[in-house]
Design an enzyme around this catalytic site. Structure first.
Site, mmCIF file in Angstrom:
data_model
loop_
_atom_site.group_PDB
_atom_site.id
_atom_site.type_symbol
_atom_site.label_atom_id
_atom_site.label_comp_id
_atom_site.label_asym_id
_atom_site.label_seq_id
_atom_site.Cartn_x
_atom_site.Cartn_y
_atom_site.Cartn_z
ATOM 1 N N ASP A 105 0.839 -1.208 0.000
ATOM 2 C CA ASP A 105 0.000 0.000 0.000
ATOM 3 C C ASP A 105 0.876 1.261 0.000
ATOM 4 O O ASP A 105 1.945 1.270 0.626
ATOM 5 C CB ASP A 105 -0.868 -0.072 1.277
ATOM 6 C CG ASP A 105 -2.052 0.860 1.262
ATOM 7 O OD1 ASP A 105 -2.483 1.272 0.169
ATOM 8 O OD2 ASP A 105 -2.570 1.153 2.360
ATOM 9 N N GLY A 137 -11.654 3.443 3.289
ATOM 10 C CA GLY A 137 -12.932 2.720 3.387
ATOM 11 C C GLY A 137 -13.509 2.623 4.800
ATOM 12 O O GLY A 137 -14.663 2.237 4.964
ATOM 13 N N GLU A 169 -2.244 6.493 -7.819
ATOM 14 C CA GLU A 169 -3.266 7.415 -7.282
ATOM 15 C C GLU A 169 -3.257 8.727 -8.048
ATOM 16 O O GLU A 169 -2.199 9.253 -8.372
ATOM 17 C CB GLU A 169 -2.977 7.671 -5.791
ATOM 18 C CG GLU A 169 -3.916 8.692 -5.150
ATOM 19 C CD GLU A 169 -3.718 8.780 -3.625
ATOM 20 O OE1 GLU A 169 -3.525 7.721 -2.985
ATOM 21 O OE2 GLU A 169 -3.755 9.900 -3.093
ATOM 22 N N ASN A 172 -10.408 -0.361 0.261
ATOM 23 C CA ASN A 172 -9.358 -0.454 1.289
ATOM 24 C C ASN A 172 -9.918 -0.200 2.686
ATOM 25 O O ASN A 172 -10.571 0.815 2.919
ATOM 26 C CB ASN A 172 -8.290 0.616 1.039
ATOM 27 C CG ASN A 172 -7.427 0.312 -0.171
ATOM 28 O OD1 ASN A 172 -7.603 -0.682 -0.841
ATOM 29 N ND2 ASN A 172 -6.481 1.187 -0.438
ATOM 30 N N SER A 178 -8.490 -0.168 6.659
ATOM 31 C CA SER A 178 -7.386 -0.306 7.607
ATOM 32 C C SER A 178 -7.838 0.036 9.024
ATOM 33 O O SER A 178 -7.877 -0.812 9.921
ATOM 34 C CB SER A 178 -6.231 0.620 7.191
ATOM 35 O OG SER A 178 -5.216 0.587 8.143
ATOM 36 N N THR A 179 -8.195 1.313 9.236
ATOM 37 C CA THR A 179 -8.421 1.818 10.599
ATOM 38 C C THR A 179 -9.462 1.000 11.365
ATOM 39 O O THR A 179 -9.233 0.619 12.516
ATOM 40 C CB THR A 179 -8.861 3.296 10.532
ATOM 41 O OG1 THR A 179 -7.891 4.010 9.769
ATOM 42 C CG2 THR A 179 -8.969 3.908 11.917
HETATM 43 P P1 13P Z 1 -8.858 3.595 6.296
HETATM 44 O O1 13P Z 1 -7.804 3.584 7.337
HETATM 45 O O2 13P Z 1 -9.697 4.816 6.318
HETATM 46 O O3 13P Z 1 -9.670 2.343 6.291
HETATM 47 O O4 13P Z 1 -8.123 3.656 4.867
HETATM 48 C C1 13P Z 1 -7.438 2.537 4.401
HETATM 49 C C2 13P Z 1 -6.727 2.829 3.135
HETATM 50 O O5 13P Z 1 -7.218 3.485 2.250
HETATM 51 C C3 13P Z 1 -5.385 2.257 2.983
HETATM 52 O O6 13P Z 1 -4.744 2.702 1.830
#
Ligand code: 13P
Length: 289
Positions: A82, A210, A134, A230, A232-233
């Site tokens: 990423d 996301g 991107e 995506n 992550s958080t």
């Molecule tokens: P979030 O942390 O908002 O889910 O974003 C994840 C992301 O886009 C990783 O590239």
């Protein structure tokens, strides 16, 4: 089962109008948790790591564990790097067995973004490795990449078309109003812009940021052509909070299996909710396997 390129799974997802979640993983355990969720729902999935995670766990170790977990659960799995700005780390990841890489040159002017992306494509495409780039600038914080609200910039549809034509990039992440991390208010997603870009560009699009986007908004993005979503958080928060709660209730606890089990349960529940959100349940097809 080997780790597979994300290109065919994302092209199929875009054509079928469902999404594939790319989960950022931050530990070896979380690789197994995501794969267990995907296996329970028979969903293809992408594991992704930031450069920070590559530095802390090692690209080769991550790829080996991802392959072992993918074999164990029998789930087609892509492994993606990423937001990488460093060509050397991209080479290291590809050598280690990553099947997809993101060259993030979005902070540079258009022409330089093109030339940096082309440099990666020259290396990656002949090896069947997916390349993501991107356009515009996604706001928020992802590892060392910090983009303030004022600096966030939406992608320009005609530039997206031109970018894909001159680079041949396999997946494109256009900034369309989402941000990395948890939002203060409701995200202001520019659906019209997504639709315009998707009409001009036929590669799968990627939704960054996301986490904490309402499910119906993510589904609308997916229906418009954003095939990779995506997350992550929300995933890392889910299992970190489970561990925190464990210690609040059991401050004397010293058995990792006790708190990691709670982290695992929380991570699996969160991963399943995201897989259901994008509609990739039961989408494992024999050609991926
Ligand atoms: P979030 O942390 O908002 O889910 O974003 C994840 C992301 O886009 C990783 O590239």
């Amino acid at each position: 089962m080997a780790l597979i390129s994300t290109t065919p799974m994302l092209e199929k997802a875009r054509a079928d109008k469902h999404g594939i979640v790319a989960f950022n993983v931050h530990s070896f355990d979380s690789i197994f948790w995501v794969l267990e969720a995907a296996s329970d729902l028979k969903s293809p999935v992408i594991l992704q790591t930031t450069v920070g995670t590559v530095k802390s766990l090692g690209a080769k170790n991550i790829a080996e564990v991802a392959k072992t977990a993918s074999d164990h659960y029998g789930i087609p799995t892509g492994l993606h790097l990423d937001h990488c700005t460093d060509f050397e780390v991209i080479k290291e990841a590809i050598r280690a067995g990553y099947t997809s890489v993101m060259i993030d040159a979005s902070m540079h002017p258009f022409e330089e973004n093109v030339s940096r992306t082309n440099e990666v494509i020259k290396l990656a495409k002949s090896l069947g490795v997916n390349v993501e780039a991107e356009l515009g600038k996604v706001g928020g914080v992802e590892d060392d990449i910090v983009v303030s609200e004022e600096d966030a910039e939406k992608a320009i549809p005609l530039e997206c078309k031109q970018f894909v034509e001159v680079t041949g990039v396999s997946t494109l992440a256009p900034a369309i109003g989402t941000a990395h991390g948890i939002y203060k208010g409701k995200p202001n997603i520019d659906f019209e812009r997504i639709s315009e870009i998707a009409n001009l560009v036929n590669v799968p699009l990627v939704l960054h940021g996301g986490s904490a986007v309402p499910d119906e908004d993510v589904r609308r993005c997916v229906s418009l052509g954003m095939a990779k979503v995506n997350v992550s958080t929300e995933l890392k928060n889910a299992y970190s909070i489970a561990i925190r709660e464990h210690f609040e209730k059991n401050p004397e606890s010293l058995d990792p299996r006790a708190y990691l089990q709670k982290a695992k349960d929380a991570a699996i529940e969160m991963a399943k909710s995201k897989i259901r959100m994008v509609g990739s349940e039961n989408k494992v097809v024999p050609s991926f396997v």
